[in-house]
Write a protein that holds these residues in place. Sequence first.
Motif, PDB file in Angstrom:
ATOM      1  N   TYR A 113       3.581   0.522   2.877  1.00 24.00           N
ATOM      2  CA  TYR A 113       3.399  -0.556   3.855  1.00 24.00           C
ATOM      3  C   TYR A 113       3.188  -1.892   3.140  1.00 24.00           C
ATOM      4  N   GLN A 136       1.715  -5.858   3.811  1.00 24.17           N
ATOM      5  CA  GLN A 136       0.658  -6.450   4.637  1.00 24.17           C
ATOM      6  C   GLN A 136       0.545  -7.932   4.300  1.00 24.17           C
ATOM      7  N   TYR A 149       0.833  -1.188   0.000  1.00 25.90           N
ATOM      8  CA  TYR A 149       0.000   0.000   0.000  1.00 25.90           C
ATOM      9  C   TYR A 149       0.877   1.250   0.000  1.00 25.90           C
ATOM     10  N   GLY A 171       2.038   3.223  12.511  1.00 23.73           N
ATOM     11  CA  GLY A 171       1.662   2.408  11.368  1.00 23.73           C
ATOM     12  C   GLY A 171       0.233   1.906  11.453  1.00 23.73           C
ATOM     13  N   LEU A 172      -0.091   1.024  10.531  1.00 20.86           N
ATOM     14  CA  LEU A 172      -1.439   0.487  10.401  1.00 20.86           C
ATOM     15  C   LEU A 172      -1.609  -0.764  11.261  1.00 20.86           C
ATOM     16  N   GLU A 173      -2.794  -0.922  11.850  1.00 22.85           N
ATOM     17  CA  GLU A 173      -3.114  -2.093  12.667  1.00 22.85           C
ATOM     18  C   GLU A 173      -4.499  -2.598  12.291  1.00 22.85           C
ATOM     19  N   GLY A 233       6.139  -2.134   9.274  1.00 23.55           N
ATOM     20  CA  GLY A 233       6.280  -0.863   9.973  1.00 23.55           C
ATOM     21  C   GLY A 233       6.271   0.364   9.077  1.00 23.55           C
ATOM     22  N   PHE A 275       0.600  -5.654   9.310  1.00 27.00           N
ATOM     23  CA  PHE A 275       1.278  -4.715   8.429  1.00 27.00           C
ATOM     24  C   PHE A 275       2.734  -4.575   8.851  1.00 27.00           C
TER      25      PHE A 275
END
Lengths: 109, 121
Positions: free
Chosen positions: A87, A89, A36, B44-46, A102, A100
């Motif tokens: 990112y 994932q 992403y 970041g994304l979670e 970091g 994801f």
Amino acid sequence: AIQLTQSPSSLSASVGDRVTITCRASQGISSALAWYQQKPGKAPKLLIYDASSLESGVPSRFSGSGSGTDFTLTISSLQPEDFATYYCQQFNSYPHRLTFGGGTKVEIK
Amino acid sequence: EVQLVESGGGLVQPGGSLRLSCAASGFTFSSYSMNWVRQAPGKGLEWVSYISSSSSTIYYADSVKGRFTISRDNAKNSLYLQMNSLRDEDTAVYYCARRSLQAVECAFDIWGQGTMVTVSS
């Protein structure tokens, strides 16, 4: 739980440069990896799914490769609009867990 | 236009509750599984939670299990996240995200703009 480690965490590059970002999984995940792009204040945007499939509408300068534990996102010729955070994932079906990396911030040199 | 629009965020005290909504348009909502993903300020994304298209399968991240409840109303083209017993560490932008039907593995092809949840006294 499977961990994703992205490297580098940040990089500086110039317009026209070839940029490679790496994502390493703590155990094999076959091709269950997506990439992403996120710009400040915006939602993430899907670039690559299933490790190497280009999402519709995404420029062909973006490509993904890898399987198992090591994956890369490559931008063949960096454009001004590509400065963003990227990112990776992964998805693990059992138990259902999605994680994801970091993030990698791509900045202007 | 394919679109997801979140609402319901705001400021809440620790231990409080909040219900987020996500309105879908431009696609057949009932055909897609949906997710909530959050992003703490500067982080970041979670991934938070998943719900299948028919609501028959639901999963949660360990960090929210027992406190958050995901649900959907296909007749209203809407996704929800009921958040109880909120903690400081739940402070984040919350995104709803659609699971891609193109991808063999899980990937999110449509995201909302996000709604900010701030947990603070």
